[in-house]
Design an enzyme around this catalytic site. Structure first.
Site, PDB file in Angstrom:
ATOM      1  N   ASP A 106      -8.443 -16.193  61.840  1.00 56.94           N
ATOM      2  CA  ASP A 106      -8.772 -17.531  61.381  1.00 56.94           C
ATOM      3  C   ASP A 106      -8.978 -18.436  62.612  1.00 56.94           C
ATOM      4  O   ASP A 106      -9.690 -18.050  63.526  1.00 56.94           O
ATOM      5  CB  ASP A 106      -7.686 -18.057  60.432  1.00 56.94           C
ATOM      6  CG  ASP A 106      -8.147 -19.257  59.615  1.00 56.94           C
ATOM      7  OD1 ASP A 106      -8.739 -19.048  58.547  1.00 56.94           O
ATOM      8  OD2 ASP A 106      -7.963 -20.400  60.065  1.00 56.94           O
ATOM      9  N   TYR A 158     -10.743 -29.040  61.356  1.00 56.16           N
ATOM     10  CA  TYR A 158     -12.117 -28.713  60.966  1.00 56.16           C
ATOM     11  C   TYR A 158     -13.093 -29.766  61.477  1.00 56.16           C
ATOM     12  O   TYR A 158     -14.175 -29.449  61.972  1.00 56.16           O
ATOM     13  CB  TYR A 158     -12.215 -28.573  59.446  1.00 56.16           C
ATOM     14  CG  TYR A 158     -11.529 -27.337  58.925  1.00 56.16           C
ATOM     15  CD1 TYR A 158     -12.258 -26.187  58.633  1.00 56.16           C
ATOM     16  CD2 TYR A 158     -10.157 -27.306  58.745  1.00 56.16           C
ATOM     17  CE1 TYR A 158     -11.626 -25.045  58.164  1.00 56.16           C
ATOM     18  CE2 TYR A 158      -9.518 -26.169  58.289  1.00 56.16           C
ATOM     19  CZ  TYR A 158     -10.259 -25.043  58.005  1.00 56.16           C
ATOM     20  OH  TYR A 158      -9.637 -23.905  57.553  1.00 56.16           O
ATOM     21  N   HIS A 216      -7.318 -11.341  55.207  1.00 61.90           N
ATOM     22  CA  HIS A 216      -7.442 -12.442  56.160  1.00 61.90           C
ATOM     23  C   HIS A 216      -6.148 -12.713  56.914  1.00 61.90           C
ATOM     24  O   HIS A 216      -6.169 -13.012  58.098  1.00 61.90           O
ATOM     25  CB  HIS A 216      -7.872 -13.695  55.390  1.00 61.90           C
ATOM     26  CG  HIS A 216      -8.196 -14.863  56.251  1.00 61.90           C
ATOM     27  ND1 HIS A 216      -9.320 -14.913  57.048  1.00 61.90           N
ATOM     28  CD2 HIS A 216      -7.546 -16.043  56.443  1.00 61.90           C
ATOM     29  CE1 HIS A 216      -9.359 -16.069  57.681  1.00 61.90           C
ATOM     30  NE2 HIS A 216      -8.289 -16.775  57.336  1.00 61.90           N
TER      31      HIS A 216
END
Length: 394
Positions: free
Chosen positions: A182, A316, A372
């Site tokens: 990630d 982000y 993930h």
């Protein structure tokens, strides 16, 4: 640079009771009817499961158990370029253990590594060799968990700069290896790209379990590569709404989430369900095939007890303001790169030719299970591959 200071995770009873009270008083609403055999998570987090999780949260969950799990390790804070960074430090076995900085992502935390740090640092306790032990540094990203909240969004490229200074200046490691999935994969890739010894940094190798930095101008050429690109585009369309929101308007999301533990739980566990290998022996998918309720809640609680859901989503926006994740034309990561390919990773690696255009691949391992959150899901499989990669570097 100031010296690191020891830190112990110790959350007040008042903070905990406030969270539990808000969970207990949550006013439930409606969910679309789901026919038998259909995916109960198709519209988002399954309310039936969330109610079950919240009932457990209030009646049976024990944060103090999770807190003790973290405090088995030594924690520190170190000021790096004005940002107070939290990290776990576990010195490795052997005479000269290789330093490894291992980075979590969103919606994860350092809890992702609670089950693998000991195996990475002390493989002899798990049937391995003491001389393969790694000195593990597991930091919390800026704005996440027990690290300080930045005054404005920062992203993975800036974080890589902080990590290189943390390792070389605060911890005095001249050379180190970086690992991540990630956000951790992107931070680690920036470390290998811009903070390797050739560029005056200390990162001499990276190990990734998610595709991250993209080489400039590399397009699909074969049928296999075109199929990968089509599937990746479809995945982004189906799974990318959270990314667009957190990359553009994270502050708007915060007003609902910062006062709702149930909202935070729903937002986070939907990703743990969708992005993980939840297959059971009976062929059916269920989130607790991959994680216990305690593991899910430990991770969620990090965001709640530190009140960092908001600043974590800023990361982000920070990535967007930094310019994204594309390498300069003609450039690539030249340090040795290990790839751990888990089948239920939702941001899949492209076929090897495309990866090698951007990375110096020296190890490529494909697994038959895992997703993930590979360290949490697979434990020894994940740790074993990291140790094998480090051993090959030696």
């Amino acid at each position: 640079m100031s010296k690191p200071s020891p830190f112990t995770v110790a959350i007040s009873d008042e903070t905990l009771s406030g969270i539990y009270e808000r969970v207990a008083s949550y006013r439930w609403h409606e969910m679309p009817d789901i026919e038998d055999g259909q995916d109960r998570w198709a519209y988002g987090t399954d309310m039936t499961y969330l109610k079950e999780l919240c009932a457990y949260w209030v009646k049976d969950y024990d944060w103090r158990r999770g807190e003790a799990l973290l405090n088995r390790f030594s924690h520190y804070h170190a000021p790096v370029d004005g940002t107070d960074i939290h990290y776990i430090l576990e010195p490795g076995s052997g005479d000269d253990p290789r330093p490894l900085i291992i980075t979590h992502g969103w919606p994860g935390s350092v809890f992702e590594f609670a089950g693998v740090i000991e195996q990475l640092a002390h493989p002899e306790r798990f049937g391995g060799r003491a001389e393969d032990g790694l000195t593990v540094v597991a930091p919390s990203l800026p704005g996440y968990g027990f690290s300080a909240k930045p005054p404005r969004p920062v992203g993975p490229r800036h974080t890589a700069q902080l990590w290189d200074k943390l390792m070389r200046e605060a911890l005095e490691f001249d050379r180190y290896t970086a690992q991540g999935g990630d956000w951790g994969s992107i931070v680690s890739s920036w470390l290998g790209y811009e903070h390797d010894p050739e560029h005056g940094g200390g990162c001499e190798a990276i190990h990734l379990n998610m595709y991250s930095l993209r080489p400039h101008g590399v397009s699909p050429e074969t049928d296999e590569e075109r199929q990968w690109a089509e599937k990746a585009a479809l995945t982004l369309q189906m799974e990318g709404a959270y990314l667009q929101l957190q990359m553009t308007k994270p502050q708007t999301l915060s007003y609902g989430m910062m006062d709702s533990p149930v909202g935070v739980a729903a937002w986070i566990i939907e990703k743990f369900n969708t992005w993980s290998d939840t297959r059971g022996d009976d062929g059916k998918s269920f989130i607790e095939n991959a994680y216990s309720k305690d593991a899910l809640l430990d991770n969620i609680m990090v965001y709640l007890v530190t009140e960092t859901f908001n600043t974590a989503t800023w990361f982000y926006r920070g990535m967007m303001e930094e310019g994204g994740v594309t390498m300069a034309d003609g450039q690539r990561v030249t340090v040795p790169t290990g790839v751990a390919y888990f089948p239920y990773e939702f941001i899949t690696f492209p076929p090897r030719r495309m990866m090698e255009a951007g990375y110096n691949i020296t190890r490529w391992t494909e697994f038959d299970r895992g997703g993930h959150f590979a360290a949490m899901e697979t434990g020894s499989l994940f740790a074993g591959d990291v140790l094998a990669f480090a051993r090959e570097l030696s």
